[in-house]
Structure formats: C-alpha cells, structure tokens
Design an enzyme around this catalytic site. Structure first.
Site, PDB file in Angstrom:
ATOM      1  N   ARG A 230      93.699 -54.234   1.857  1.00 41.03           N
ATOM      2  CA  ARG A 230      93.570 -54.765   3.217  1.00 41.03           C
ATOM      3  C   ARG A 230      94.212 -53.768   4.174  1.00 41.03           C
ATOM      4  NH1 ARG A 230      90.126 -57.520   1.639  1.00 41.03           N
ATOM      5  NH2 ARG A 230      89.899 -59.795   1.740  1.00 41.03           N
ATOM      6  N   GLU A 259      90.120 -54.026  12.142  1.00 40.94           N
ATOM      7  CA  GLU A 259      88.837 -53.910  11.471  1.00 40.94           C
ATOM      8  C   GLU A 259      87.817 -54.741  12.239  1.00 40.94           C
ATOM      9  OE1 GLU A 259      87.548 -55.060   7.104  1.00 40.94           O
ATOM     10  OE2 GLU A 259      89.224 -53.657   7.083  1.00 40.94           O
ATOM     11  N   HIS A 278      84.522 -51.129   4.838  1.00 39.63           N
ATOM     12  CA  HIS A 278      84.840 -52.262   3.953  1.00 39.63           C
ATOM     13  C   HIS A 278      83.674 -52.591   3.009  1.00 39.63           C
ATOM     14  CE1 HIS A 278      87.668 -55.994   3.796  1.00 39.63           C
ATOM     15  NE2 HIS A 278      87.138 -55.762   2.613  1.00 39.63           N
TER      16      HIS A 278
END
Ligand code: GLV
Length: 319
Positions: A230, A259, A278
């Site tokens: 993360r 993000e 991602h």
C-alpha cells in the site's frame, strides 16, 4: 434482497449475484463520490466494494440496512472493520487467489527496476537506439544480492521463495512470522543490510509511513525499493527528498500515496523510479477469481451461509 456493486465489473460475477438478489451496479470505471456512494448503499443489504470505497462509521450509520461489505481485494484498509463489527455488518475480502499473481508481479517489477527495462524501452521508442551501447542502461545482477522482505505473509513469503530461486539471499522482518526458511531480522537491521527492499505489510496505523526519512537514510545508498503493498507505507515526501539527494538505485511502485498519483507529481521526474497503476493482481484469471470470491462471500453472508473469507465472523450469527 438488494446488492450494490460499486464499480463496473465482469458480467459472470453480476450474474452470480443476480441469482440471489436485485443488483444495482455503479456502471463506471471511475468510483462514485462519497455522497454518491452513501446514496447508492442507502437501502442495500449488501455491497461488493472496491479498495477505493471508504467504508467507515459515518457511511455505516447512513446505511442501516447493510449486512455485508465484500471487498474485491485482499487489503482492507478502506474498511473500518471495528465499526462494521459494532453494527453487525460482515466484512469480507479475497485473499489467496491473488497471492501468486501479485508475487510474480513483484518479481517482475524488481527485475524491471534492477535492469532499467522501462527507461530502456522508452529510449528505444523515442529513437535513442542508434547502436549497441556497451555501457548504457547498465543494470544490477540480483543473484547473490540480499533481498529484504518486510512482511512475510502470503505474498511476501511467495516473493521470498521465488527470489531465493533466482539466487538472492533472503532476510525478512515480520514479528508475526516464525518462519525458519529465511533469516529473520528487525526492520532496522533489514533496511541496513538489504540490497533490495520489498514491502508486503498491510496498511495499518503501525505501518503507515514506516518508510520515512530515517528509514530511507538507513538503507544502502544504491538500494532498490519495491512497493506492491500500500502506498501509505512509504512517506512519499521523504522518498522524493531521498531521491533528490541522489539516494536509492531504483524504486518500483505499484502503489502510491496519494493514489492515483497526479501526473505532475515529482516522483515521475526520476528515471530510476518506475510507477505503475496498482496492477499487481491484474491478470484476467486472478481478477475474475477475486470478483467471484467477493460475490461468494456476499451471497454466503446474505443467505445465512458460511462466507469463505470473513474478517469478523463473530457477527455472522447475528447477520
Ligand atoms: C489489491 O491491492 C488488493 O488488496 O487486493
């Protein structure tokens, strides 16, 4: 029974859900706004959510009919599980089915960074391939180098095994693991010793900003840093400061904080930083397995069954 799917996903999963419930889909590739999400879940019994949907006490209080939240992800830092438990809402995730895919991507990113694959490919495309250059795009050999795995859970352990197969010496830091397959170390020791550091911890209050100025300063000056966990585990500003000072030989980020990372973010300015959006679990088979598992979890909770992966099974008796 009403189920909401908070994003456009595969039709097989929607059809699976339709066998048990009326299904409303947020029919977009972009997430609903906070207000739209709350409105959407307003009279739902269950929700199939994505990691970008924040499920917290405020949302749960506004959606009192909700009995299950099923995340299409293994990570669940977007869900306040305690708030769910208090309100007897089951919270579910999709572990295991993505372990190997995510680990393989981590390996790919590690090699991409070590061998400068992305800058070299861009150079070729931009007409910079004029001859065979004996001393351009020189990468690093990973065989014999030390890999530091921070977090030896399912994905971290798989990365460790794969990279050991490539001849890396593996050390790991994980207080919860008793693995003797690899050498264990403290995070401090690992950061100091590793040639490549790869992050595999969930995002929690303890791991948030774990890789800060001090951690970065303690790493070898030319170490590689890989993050497929993360974004919030790394202090992004500290990372920019470290790169600006010429530290780190390369960085591979599948996840960032924030993000998505805005296109004008300074991190994009470093050739030795490779950023992808991602995608570590993004293979066709794995993403379909994840969505199917998310649906199975949801259906099981709502029909009184046994969901394969529930984070707070204690609520099930009351669901
Ligand atoms: C993806 O990041 C996931 O948590 O599944």
């Amino acid at each position: 029974m009403r189920v909401v799917v908070t994003r456009r996903i595969d039709s097989d999963t929607i059809n699976m859900l339709k066998e048990h419930a009326d299904v409303t889909t947020w029919d977009s590739d972009l997430p609903p706004s906070r207000e739209e999400l709350i409105r959407l879940l307003g009279d739902a019994d269950g929700a199939l959510t994505l990691l970008t949907d924040r499920i917290d006490a405020e949302l749960l209080d506004a959606t009192p009919g909700l009995r299950a939240v099923s995340n299409l992800a293994v990570g669940y830092d977007n869900i306040d599980v305690e708030a769910c438990t208090k309100r007897l809402v089951a919270a579910c995730t999709t572990p295991d089915v993505l372990t190997r895919t995510t680990a393989e991507f981590t390996v790919a990113l590690m090699f991409a960074v070590a061998r400068q694959i992305v800058p070299a490919a861009i150079a070729a495309r931009e007409g910079e391939w004029l001859t065979w250059y004996p001393f351009r795009f020189l990468g690093r050999d990973l065989e014999g180098a030390t890999l530091g795995v921070v977090g030896l859970g399912r994905i971290g352990a798989t990365v460790a095994t794969l990279m050991q197969g490539f001849g890396m010496r593996v050390i790991y830091a994980d207080e919860r693991s008793e693995s003797t397959e690899f050498e264990s170390a403290t995070v401090t020791d690992l950061l100091r010793r590793a040639d490549v550091v790869t992050l595999h911890v969930p995002l929690t209050p303890e791991t948030r900003l774990m890789i800060d100025d001090e951690a970065l300063a303690s790493m070898k000056p030319d170490a590689l840093l890989i993050n497929t966990a993360r974004g919030g585990v790394i202090d992004t500003d500290a990372l920019v400061r470290a790169l600006e000072r010429g530290r780190l030989g390369g960085v591979g980020l599948d996840v960032t904080d924030p993000e998505p990372l805005p296109v004008d973010h300074p991190l994009y300015g470093y050739e030795r930083v490779t950023i992808v959006p991602h995608i570590a679990s993004a293979t066709s088979v794995t993403r379909h397995r994840m969505s199917s598992l998310a649906a199975q979890n949801l259906i099981a909770v709502l029909t009184g069954g046994d969901p394969p992966h529930c984070l707070n099974p204690e609520v099930l008796a009351n669901a």
